[in-house]
Design a protein around this motif. Structure first.
Motif, PDB file in Angstrom:
ATOM      1  N   SER A  52     -13.524  -9.688  29.237  1.00  0.00           N
ATOM      2  CA  SER A  52     -14.292  -9.190  30.366  1.00  0.00           C
ATOM      3  C   SER A  52     -14.240  -7.669  30.435  1.00  0.00           C
ATOM      4  CB  SER A  52     -13.748  -9.800  31.658  1.00  0.00           C
ATOM      5  OG  SER A  52     -12.391  -9.401  31.849  1.00  0.00           O
ATOM      6  N   TRP A  53     -15.037  -7.092  31.317  1.00  0.00           N
ATOM      7  CA  TRP A  53     -15.123  -5.630  31.394  1.00  0.00           C
ATOM      8  C   TRP A  53     -13.782  -5.002  31.756  1.00  0.00           C
ATOM      9  CZ3 TRP A  53     -13.869  -2.765  35.642  1.00  0.00           C
ATOM     10  CH2 TRP A  53     -13.745  -3.452  36.854  1.00  0.00           C
ATOM     11  N   ARG A  99     -22.155  -6.888  25.751  1.00  0.00           N
ATOM     12  CA  ARG A  99     -23.074  -7.609  26.640  1.00  0.00           C
ATOM     13  C   ARG A  99     -22.852  -7.065  28.036  1.00  0.00           C
ATOM     14  NH1 ARG A  99     -25.804 -12.515  27.367  1.00  0.00           N
ATOM     15  NH2 ARG A  99     -25.136 -13.824  29.105  1.00  0.00           N
ATOM     16  N   PRO A 100     -23.898  -6.713  28.767  1.00  0.00           N
ATOM     17  CA  PRO A 100     -23.714  -6.157  30.109  1.00  0.00           C
ATOM     18  C   PRO A 100     -22.809  -7.039  30.959  1.00  0.00           C
ATOM     19  CG  PRO A 100     -25.989  -5.926  29.457  1.00  0.00           C
ATOM     20  CD  PRO A 100     -25.322  -6.748  28.396  1.00  0.00           C
ATOM     21  N   SER A 101     -21.918  -6.420  31.701  1.00  0.00           N
ATOM     22  CA  SER A 101     -20.897  -7.156  32.428  1.00  0.00           C
ATOM     23  C   SER A 101     -21.453  -8.002  33.563  1.00  0.00           C
ATOM     24  CB  SER A 101     -19.847  -6.188  32.979  1.00  0.00           C
ATOM     25  OG  SER A 101     -20.446  -5.252  33.848  1.00  0.00           O
ATOM     26  N   PHE A 102     -22.691  -7.690  34.052  1.00  0.00           N
ATOM     27  CA  PHE A 102     -23.246  -8.509  35.128  1.00  0.00           C
ATOM     28  C   PHE A 102     -23.773  -9.846  34.617  1.00  0.00           C
ATOM     29  CE2 PHE A 102     -27.695  -7.981  34.068  1.00  0.00           C
ATOM     30  CZ  PHE A 102     -27.776  -6.735  33.496  1.00  0.00           C
ATOM     31  N   LEU A 103     -23.854  -9.982  33.286  1.00  0.00           N
ATOM     32  CA  LEU A 103     -24.242 -11.259  32.700  1.00  0.00           C
ATOM     33  C   LEU A 103     -23.005 -12.121  32.474  1.00  0.00           C
ATOM     34  CD1 LEU A 103     -26.865 -10.026  30.068  1.00  0.00           C
ATOM     35  CD2 LEU A 103     -27.310 -11.026  32.327  1.00  0.00           C
ATOM     36  N   GLU A 111     -27.158 -13.635  22.288  1.00  0.00           N
ATOM     37  CA  GLU A 111     -27.108 -13.182  23.682  1.00  0.00           C
ATOM     38  C   GLU A 111     -26.393 -11.842  23.836  1.00  0.00           C
ATOM     39  OE1 GLU A 111     -25.636 -16.465  26.002  1.00  0.00           O
ATOM     40  OE2 GLU A 111     -27.488 -17.618  25.717  1.00  0.00           O
ATOM     41  N   TYR A 112     -26.005 -11.244  22.727  1.00  0.00           N
ATOM     42  CA  TYR A 112     -25.422  -9.903  22.737  1.00  0.00           C
ATOM     43  C   TYR A 112     -26.456  -8.934  22.168  1.00  0.00           C
ATOM     44  CZ  TYR A 112     -20.776 -11.748  23.739  1.00  0.00           C
ATOM     45  OH  TYR A 112     -19.682 -12.348  24.339  1.00  0.00           O
ATOM     46  N   ALA A 113     -26.746  -7.881  22.904  1.00  0.00           N
ATOM     47  CA  ALA A 113     -27.823  -6.970  22.503  1.00  0.00           C
ATOM     48  C   ALA A 113     -27.356  -5.840  21.591  1.00  0.00           C
ATOM     49  CB  ALA A 113     -28.488  -6.375  23.738  1.00  0.00           C
ATOM     50  N   HIS A 114     -26.067  -5.532  21.635  1.00  0.00           N
ATOM     51  CA  HIS A 114     -25.563  -4.358  20.925  1.00  0.00           C
ATOM     52  C   HIS A 114     -24.480  -4.771  19.941  1.00  0.00           C
ATOM     53  CE1 HIS A 114     -27.717  -2.170  24.025  1.00  0.00           C
ATOM     54  NE2 HIS A 114     -27.056  -2.868  24.932  1.00  0.00           N
ATOM     55  N   TRP A 115     -24.624  -4.282  18.695  1.00  0.00           N
ATOM     56  CA  TRP A 115     -23.728  -4.685  17.615  1.00  0.00           C
ATOM     57  C   TRP A 115     -23.266  -3.494  16.799  1.00  0.00           C
ATOM     58  CZ3 TRP A 115     -22.179  -9.692  16.540  1.00  0.00           C
ATOM     59  CH2 TRP A 115     -22.804 -10.708  17.296  1.00  0.00           C
ATOM     60  N   GLY A 116     -22.061  -3.616  16.276  1.00  0.00           N
ATOM     61  CA  GLY A 116     -21.602  -2.670  15.281  1.00  0.00           C
ATOM     62  C   GLY A 116     -22.059  -3.104  13.903  1.00  0.00           C
ATOM     63  N   GLN A 117     -21.670  -2.308  12.894  1.00  0.00           N
ATOM     64  CA  GLN A 117     -22.143  -2.579  11.531  1.00  0.00           C
ATOM     65  C   GLN A 117     -21.291  -3.619  10.826  1.00  0.00           C
ATOM     66  OE1 GLN A 117     -20.166  -0.141  12.338  1.00  0.00           O
ATOM     67  NE2 GLN A 117     -18.585  -0.111  10.741  1.00  0.00           N
ATOM     68  N   GLY A 118     -20.103  -3.887  11.356  1.00  0.00           N
ATOM     69  CA  GLY A 118     -19.218  -4.882  10.765  1.00  0.00           C
ATOM     70  C   GLY A 118     -18.171  -4.273   9.858  1.00  0.00           C
ATOM     71  N   THR A 119     -17.064  -4.973   9.710  1.00  0.00           N
ATOM     72  CA  THR A 119     -15.991  -4.557   8.814  1.00  0.00           C
ATOM     73  C   THR A 119     -15.468  -5.791   8.077  1.00  0.00           C
ATOM     74  OG1 THR A 119     -13.897  -3.323   8.682  1.00  0.00           O
ATOM     75  CG2 THR A 119     -14.176  -4.747  10.599  1.00  0.00           C
TER      76      THR A 119
END
Length: 125
Positions: A52-53, A99-103, A111-119
């Motif tokens: 959580s946030w 994911r925005p905390s209000f969701l 359902e996640y809008a923002h991602w890193g490039q991965g490791t």
């Protein structure tokens, strides 16, 4: 928009440990709940853990429960995934997502809008 950059992956023997980091920039980090996902070759991306946030609430996939720990430091705009007692089946590309905390909490990658490039995490037997 929040930008995410993972680090900390590598090659480790079975039974070993790694700590992944996910550094965020661009927006207020505490406005987002964070998730870690992984994708092995030939397989779909799967949920690993979420937080959580505030960091007060966490949840894990059954396959990593008791071995992995998700955490965050909002002052450093960073989320972490401590991985202990690693197994060869943990080998995958690990990505963090926001994911925005209000969701509500979600285990679904789409359902996640923002991602890193991965490791890459590789566990040898």
């Amino acid at each position: 928009q929040v930008q995410l950059v993972e680090s900390g992956g590598g090659l480790v023997q079975a039974g070993g440990s790694l700590r992944l980091s996910c550094a965020a920039s661009g927006r207020t980090f505490s406005n987002y709940r964070m998730g870690w996902f992984r994708q092995a070759p030939g397989k779909e991306r799967e949920f690993v853990a979420t937080i959580s946030w505030s960091g007060a609430f966490t949840d894990y996939a059954d396959s990593v429960k008791g071995r992995f720990t998700i955490s965050r430091d909002n002052a450093k705009n960073t989320a972490y995934l401590q991985m202990d007692n690693l197994k060869p089946e943990d080998t995958a590309v690990y990505s963090c997502a926001a994911r925005p905390s209000f969701l509500s909490k979600s285990y679904v990658p789409s359902e996640y809008a923002h991602w890193g490039q991965g490791t890459q995490v590789t566990v040898s037997s």
